[in-house]
Design a protein around this motif. Structure first.
Motif, short mmCIF file in Angstrom:
data_model
loop_
_atom_site.label_atom_id
_atom_site.label_comp_id
_atom_site.label_asym_id
_atom_site.label_seq_id
_atom_site.Cartn_x
_atom_site.Cartn_y
_atom_site.Cartn_z
N LYS A 14 43.61 31.54 -25.83
CA LYS A 14 44.75 32.42 -25.99
C LYS A 14 44.66 33.11 -27.36
O LYS A 14 44.30 32.46 -28.35
CB LYS A 14 46.03 31.58 -25.91
N GLU A 17 49.22 34.09 -31.91
CA GLU A 17 50.53 34.75 -31.77
C GLU A 17 50.58 36.06 -32.55
O GLU A 17 51.07 37.08 -32.06
CB GLU A 17 51.63 33.81 -32.25
N GLU A 51 61.46 41.21 -20.55
CA GLU A 51 61.00 40.26 -19.53
C GLU A 51 59.47 40.31 -19.39
O GLU A 51 58.81 39.28 -19.28
CB GLU A 51 61.67 40.63 -18.21
N SER A 53 57.32 41.18 -21.69
CA SER A 53 56.66 40.62 -22.88
C SER A 53 56.56 39.11 -22.78
O SER A 53 55.56 38.51 -23.20
CB SER A 53 57.37 41.04 -24.16
N VAL A 54 57.58 38.47 -22.22
CA VAL A 54 57.54 37.01 -22.02
C VAL A 54 56.43 36.67 -21.04
O VAL A 54 55.64 35.74 -21.26
CB VAL A 54 58.91 36.48 -21.54
N THR A 55 56.34 37.42 -19.95
CA THR A 55 55.30 37.18 -18.96
C THR A 55 53.91 37.41 -19.57
O THR A 55 52.98 36.64 -19.32
CB THR A 55 55.50 38.08 -17.73
N TRP A 57 53.04 37.00 -22.66
CA TRP A 57 52.74 35.86 -23.53
C TRP A 57 52.30 34.66 -22.69
O TRP A 57 51.33 33.99 -23.01
CB TRP A 57 53.95 35.52 -24.38
N GLU A 58 53.01 34.43 -21.58
CA GLU A 58 52.68 33.30 -20.72
C GLU A 58 51.31 33.47 -20.05
O GLU A 58 50.61 32.48 -19.80
CB GLU A 58 53.74 33.12 -19.63
N LYS A 59 50.92 34.71 -19.77
CA LYS A 59 49.66 34.98 -19.05
C LYS A 59 48.56 35.47 -19.98
O LYS A 59 47.56 36.01 -19.52
CB LYS A 59 49.91 36.00 -17.94
N LEU A 60 48.73 35.30 -21.25
CA LEU A 60 47.78 35.83 -22.22
C LEU A 60 46.36 35.32 -22.00
O LEU A 60 45.39 36.01 -22.29
CB LEU A 60 48.25 35.50 -23.64
N GLN A 62 44.81 35.30 -19.37
CA GLN A 62 44.14 36.17 -18.40
C GLN A 62 43.49 37.38 -19.07
O GLN A 62 42.66 38.04 -18.44
CB GLN A 62 45.14 36.69 -17.37
N LYS A 80 57.09 44.24 -13.12
CA LYS A 80 58.46 43.94 -13.57
C LYS A 80 59.39 45.11 -13.25
O LYS A 80 60.54 44.91 -12.85
CB LYS A 80 58.49 43.62 -15.06
#
Length: 185
Positions: A14, A17, A51, A53-55, A57-60, A62, A80
């Motif tokens: 990943k 941040e 929403e 941006s959260v996704t 971060w969670e799928k980074l 990929q 989205k």
């Protein structure tokens, strides 16, 4: 020699941040413009982008490389946005899924430099209108009922203002095309 596992998603680490934030902030104007091409108002754009941006971060994990951030992020924003439109459909009339897909496809082909150039041309062209005409041009984007409020303040009907708005938009579009032509040559 290149490691064979380098492009295997399971072996990718990943992004830190800070790097994710740098890429997101760099590309946020393009993502915001892309979302606005699909969604009917800026509040929904803000909510959907948050929403997305959260996704992201969670799928980074990929994301294969930093250079692919914008196309990858646009796919997430697109889904989205289409999900948000589906929710709107239950409450009121909106464009069909097929039309929204066409709009999204067109908007996806625009790069960040193109968006910046269009915004710059828009800013220049808006200065060429009188304050009342500028206010009328921006009224439909300021919220429901803004054109009616302007009509109530003045001596023209809402219908007359919409006709004037159509003519002003044509002038604005012509000005923007004129501003962009030298850049495209």
């Amino acid at each position: 020699m290149e490691d064979a596992n380098q492009h295997d998603p399971a072996t990718l680490e990943k992004l830190p941040e800070g790097e994710f934030m740098r890429l997101f902030i760099k590309h946020e104007p393009a993502l915001r413009a892309f979302a606005r091409s699909i969604l009917p108002d800026w509040q929904l754009v803000d909510d959907t982008l948050q929403e997305a941006s959260v996704t992201m971060w969670e799928k980074l994990g990929q994301l294969h490389d930093q250079a692919g951030f914008l196309p990858w992020a646009k796919v997430i924003v697109r889904f989205k946005c289409l999900s948000a439109v589906d929710k709107l459909r239950r409450d009121r009339h909106v464009l069909s899924q097929q039309v929204l897909e066409l709009i999204a496809d067109e908007a996806e082909t625009m790069d960040a430099d193109e968006i910046v150039a269009i915004r710059s041309a828009l800013a220049v062209c808006l200065t060429q209108f009188t304050p009342p005409h500028r206010e009328l041009l921006l009224a439909p984007y300021a919220g429901d009922g803004r054109v009616k409020q302007i009509a109530d303040r003045g001596s023209k009907s809402v219908n007359a203002l919409y006709k004037l708005l159509g003519r002003l938009r044509q002038r604005l579009a012509s000005c923007i095309r004129g501003q962009l032509e030298p850049e495209m040559s």
